[in-house]
Design a protein around this motif. Structure first.
Motif, PDB file in Angstrom:
ATOM      1  N   GLY A  14      44.478  35.470  30.805  1.00  0.00           N
ATOM      2  CA  GLY A  14      44.191  34.165  31.393  1.00  0.00           C
ATOM      3  C   GLY A  14      43.943  34.212  32.897  1.00  0.00           C
ATOM      4  O   GLY A  14      43.658  33.194  33.518  1.00  0.00           O
ATOM      5  N   THR A  15      44.011  35.408  33.488  1.00  0.00           N
ATOM      6  CA  THR A  15      43.769  35.561  34.919  1.00  0.00           C
ATOM      7  C   THR A  15      42.287  35.359  35.221  1.00  0.00           C
ATOM      8  O   THR A  15      41.427  35.879  34.513  1.00  0.00           O
ATOM      9  N   THR A  16      41.990  34.609  36.279  1.00  0.00           N
ATOM     10  CA  THR A  16      40.596  34.395  36.667  1.00  0.00           C
ATOM     11  C   THR A  16      40.136  35.524  37.597  1.00  0.00           C
ATOM     12  O   THR A  16      40.950  36.290  38.121  1.00  0.00           O
ATOM     13  N   MET A  17      38.833  35.581  37.796  1.00  0.00           N
ATOM     14  CA  MET A  17      38.271  36.587  38.694  1.00  0.00           C
ATOM     15  C   MET A  17      38.879  36.479  40.087  1.00  0.00           C
ATOM     16  O   MET A  17      39.265  37.475  40.686  1.00  0.00           O
ATOM     17  N   ARG A  18      38.902  35.263  40.627  1.00  0.00           N
ATOM     18  CA  ARG A  18      39.403  35.063  41.985  1.00  0.00           C
ATOM     19  C   ARG A  18      40.868  35.482  42.079  1.00  0.00           C
ATOM     20  O   ARG A  18      41.282  36.126  43.048  1.00  0.00           O
ATOM     21  N   GLN A  19      41.660  35.139  41.067  1.00  0.00           N
ATOM     22  CA  GLN A  19      43.073  35.522  41.071  1.00  0.00           C
ATOM     23  C   GLN A  19      43.220  37.044  41.053  1.00  0.00           C
ATOM     24  O   GLN A  19      44.054  37.600  41.779  1.00  0.00           O
ATOM     25  N   ALA A  20      42.409  37.719  40.256  1.00  0.00           N
ATOM     26  CA  ALA A  20      42.482  39.180  40.176  1.00  0.00           C
ATOM     27  C   ALA A  20      42.164  39.818  41.519  1.00  0.00           C
ATOM     28  O   ALA A  20      42.853  40.742  41.961  1.00  0.00           O
ATOM     29  N   VAL A  21      41.126  39.318  42.168  1.00  0.00           N
ATOM     30  CA  VAL A  21      40.730  39.874  43.464  1.00  0.00           C
ATOM     31  C   VAL A  21      41.832  39.652  44.493  1.00  0.00           C
ATOM     32  O   VAL A  21      42.171  40.558  45.260  1.00  0.00           O
ATOM     33  N   GLU A  22      42.411  38.472  44.485  1.00  0.00           N
ATOM     34  CA  GLU A  22      43.467  38.172  45.452  1.00  0.00           C
ATOM     35  C   GLU A  22      44.728  38.992  45.185  1.00  0.00           C
ATOM     36  O   GLU A  22      45.457  39.334  46.105  1.00  0.00           O
ATOM     37  N   GLN A  23      44.976  39.330  43.927  1.00  0.00           N
ATOM     38  CA  GLN A  23      46.157  40.129  43.576  1.00  0.00           C
ATOM     39  C   GLN A  23      45.909  41.630  43.691  1.00  0.00           C
ATOM     40  O   GLN A  23      46.838  42.419  43.606  1.00  0.00           O
ATOM     41  N   SER A  24      44.675  42.019  43.913  1.00  0.00           N
ATOM     42  CA  SER A  24      44.311  43.447  43.915  1.00  0.00           C
ATOM     43  C   SER A  24      44.866  44.224  45.097  1.00  0.00           C
ATOM     44  O   SER A  24      45.056  45.429  45.009  1.00  0.00           O
ATOM     45  N   GLY A  25      45.071  43.566  46.224  1.00  0.00           N
ATOM     46  CA  GLY A  25      45.492  44.271  47.427  1.00  0.00           C
ATOM     47  C   GLY A  25      44.335  44.960  48.140  1.00  0.00           C
ATOM     48  O   GLY A  25      44.540  45.801  49.013  1.00  0.00           O
ATOM     49  N   MET A  37      50.427  30.801  29.752  1.00  0.00           N
ATOM     50  CA  MET A  37      50.033  32.173  29.510  1.00  0.00           C
ATOM     51  C   MET A  37      51.016  32.849  28.563  1.00  0.00           C
ATOM     52  O   MET A  37      52.198  32.561  28.589  1.00  0.00           O
ATOM     53  N   THR A  38      50.492  33.745  27.755  1.00  0.00           N
ATOM     54  CA  THR A  38      51.336  34.507  26.847  1.00  0.00           C
ATOM     55  C   THR A  38      51.787  35.774  27.537  1.00  0.00           C
ATOM     56  O   THR A  38      51.432  36.034  28.678  1.00  0.00           O
ATOM     57  N   GLY A  39      52.537  36.609  26.843  1.00  0.00           N
ATOM     58  CA  GLY A  39      52.986  37.874  27.411  1.00  0.00           C
ATOM     59  C   GLY A  39      51.914  38.941  27.344  1.00  0.00           C
ATOM     60  O   GLY A  39      52.113  40.063  27.777  1.00  0.00           O
ATOM     61  N   LYS A  40      50.768  38.615  26.803  1.00  0.00           N
ATOM     62  CA  LYS A  40      49.663  39.558  26.645  1.00  0.00           C
ATOM     63  C   LYS A  40      49.067  39.906  28.012  1.00  0.00           C
ATOM     64  O   LYS A  40      48.959  39.058  28.880  1.00  0.00           O
ATOM     65  N   THR A  41      48.660  41.158  28.177  1.00  0.00           N
ATOM     66  CA  THR A  41      48.047  41.575  29.439  1.00  0.00           C
ATOM     67  C   THR A  41      46.656  42.162  29.179  1.00  0.00           C
ATOM     68  O   THR A  41      46.324  42.544  28.060  1.00  0.00           O
ATOM     69  N   ILE A  42      45.872  42.214  30.236  1.00  0.00           N
ATOM     70  CA  ILE A  42      44.552  42.831  30.212  1.00  0.00           C
ATOM     71  C   ILE A  42      44.499  43.863  31.328  1.00  0.00           C
ATOM     72  O   ILE A  42      45.250  43.769  32.303  1.00  0.00           O
ATOM     73  N   VAL A  43      43.617  44.822  31.183  1.00  0.00           N
ATOM     74  CA  VAL A  43      43.398  45.816  32.230  1.00  0.00           C
ATOM     75  C   VAL A  43      41.967  45.612  32.731  1.00  0.00           C
ATOM     76  O   VAL A  43      41.024  45.594  31.938  1.00  0.00           O
ATOM     77  N   VAL A  44      41.835  45.419  34.047  1.00  0.00           N
ATOM     78  CA  VAL A  44      40.523  45.225  34.667  1.00  0.00           C
ATOM     79  C   VAL A  44      40.426  46.113  35.897  1.00  0.00           C
ATOM     80  O   VAL A  44      41.429  46.627  36.396  1.00  0.00           O
ATOM     81  N   GLU A  45      39.206  46.286  36.387  1.00  0.00           N
ATOM     82  CA  GLU A  45      38.976  47.011  37.621  1.00  0.00           C
ATOM     83  C   GLU A  45      38.430  46.044  38.658  1.00  0.00           C
ATOM     84  O   GLU A  45      37.653  45.145  38.322  1.00  0.00           O
ATOM     85  N   VAL A  46      38.846  46.227  39.900  1.00  0.00           N
ATOM     86  CA  VAL A  46      38.319  45.463  41.035  1.00  0.00           C
ATOM     87  C   VAL A  46      37.722  46.480  41.986  1.00  0.00           C
ATOM     88  O   VAL A  46      38.380  47.464  42.344  1.00  0.00           O
ATOM     89  N   LEU A  84      40.121  49.732  42.128  1.00  0.00           N
ATOM     90  CA  LEU A  84      41.529  49.542  41.798  1.00  0.00           C
ATOM     91  C   LEU A  84      41.646  49.065  40.364  1.00  0.00           C
ATOM     92  O   LEU A  84      40.969  48.118  39.963  1.00  0.00           O
ATOM     93  N   ARG A  85      42.465  49.713  39.584  1.00  0.00           N
ATOM     94  CA  ARG A  85      42.706  49.315  38.196  1.00  0.00           C
ATOM     95  C   ARG A  85      43.987  48.479  38.163  1.00  0.00           C
ATOM     96  O   ARG A  85      45.010  48.895  38.688  1.00  0.00           O
ATOM     97  N   LEU A  86      43.892  47.306  37.537  1.00  0.00           N
ATOM     98  CA  LEU A  86      45.019  46.376  37.513  1.00  0.00           C
ATOM     99  C   LEU A  86      45.377  45.975  36.095  1.00  0.00           C
ATOM    100  O   LEU A  86      44.493  45.802  35.249  1.00  0.00           O
ATOM    101  N   SER A  87      46.646  45.783  35.854  1.00  0.00           N
ATOM    102  CA  SER A  87      47.129  45.199  34.611  1.00  0.00           C
ATOM    103  C   SER A  87      47.584  43.792  34.968  1.00  0.00           C
ATOM    104  O   SER A  87      48.489  43.607  35.793  1.00  0.00           O
ATOM    105  N   LEU A  88      46.941  42.792  34.360  1.00  0.00           N
ATOM    106  CA  LEU A  88      47.178  41.392  34.726  1.00  0.00           C
ATOM    107  C   LEU A  88      47.473  40.554  33.492  1.00  0.00           C
ATOM    108  O   LEU A  88      47.074  40.916  32.375  1.00  0.00           O
TER     109      LEU A  88
END
Length: 106
Positions: free
Chosen positions: A28-39, A1-10, A21-25
């Motif tokens: 290269g983050t997958t959907m499942r990873q985002a959901v698990e990291q969302s809290g 992964m690079t140092g680049k980030t994306i902003v997504v909502e869960v 919840l708005r997340l900065s990840l």
């Protein structure tokens, strides 16, 4: 992964409560990873994030553990179905036919 980030909502919703919840990840983050990291489970105790069906903007995704997210996407956590949609439609159609027959007095 690079140092680049994306902003997504869960998002997740019940009939009486919803949470976005708005997340900065990392890129290269997958959907499942985002959901698990969302809290999200902190807001909805008992929510099974590892097995919940997921989608993006109203469209279910078959393999969320493989789907890499893009900047600006909204990941939706779906609740399990409590009734088969096909069966519900059949029952509703049968009820409508019966009401129509009753209205005509046949």
């Amino acid at each position: 992964m690079t140092g680049k980030t994306i902003v997504v909502e869960v998002v997740y919703a019940l009939a009486d409560k919803q949470r976005l919840l708005r997340l900065s990840l990392p890129y290269g983050t997958t959907m499942r990873q985002a959901v698990e990291q969302s809290g999200m489970q902190a807001h909805f105790p008992g929510l099974d994030l590892a097995n919940s069906p997921l989608g993006i903007f109203g469209k279910a995704v078959a393999k969320p553990q493989e789907r890499v997210l893009e900047d600006g996407e909204r990941v939706e956590i779906y609740r399990p179905l409590i009734a088969d949609p096909k069966e519900v439609r059949k029952q509703r159609a049968a009820k409508a036919v019966k009401a129509k027959v009753d209205d005509r007095g046949v």
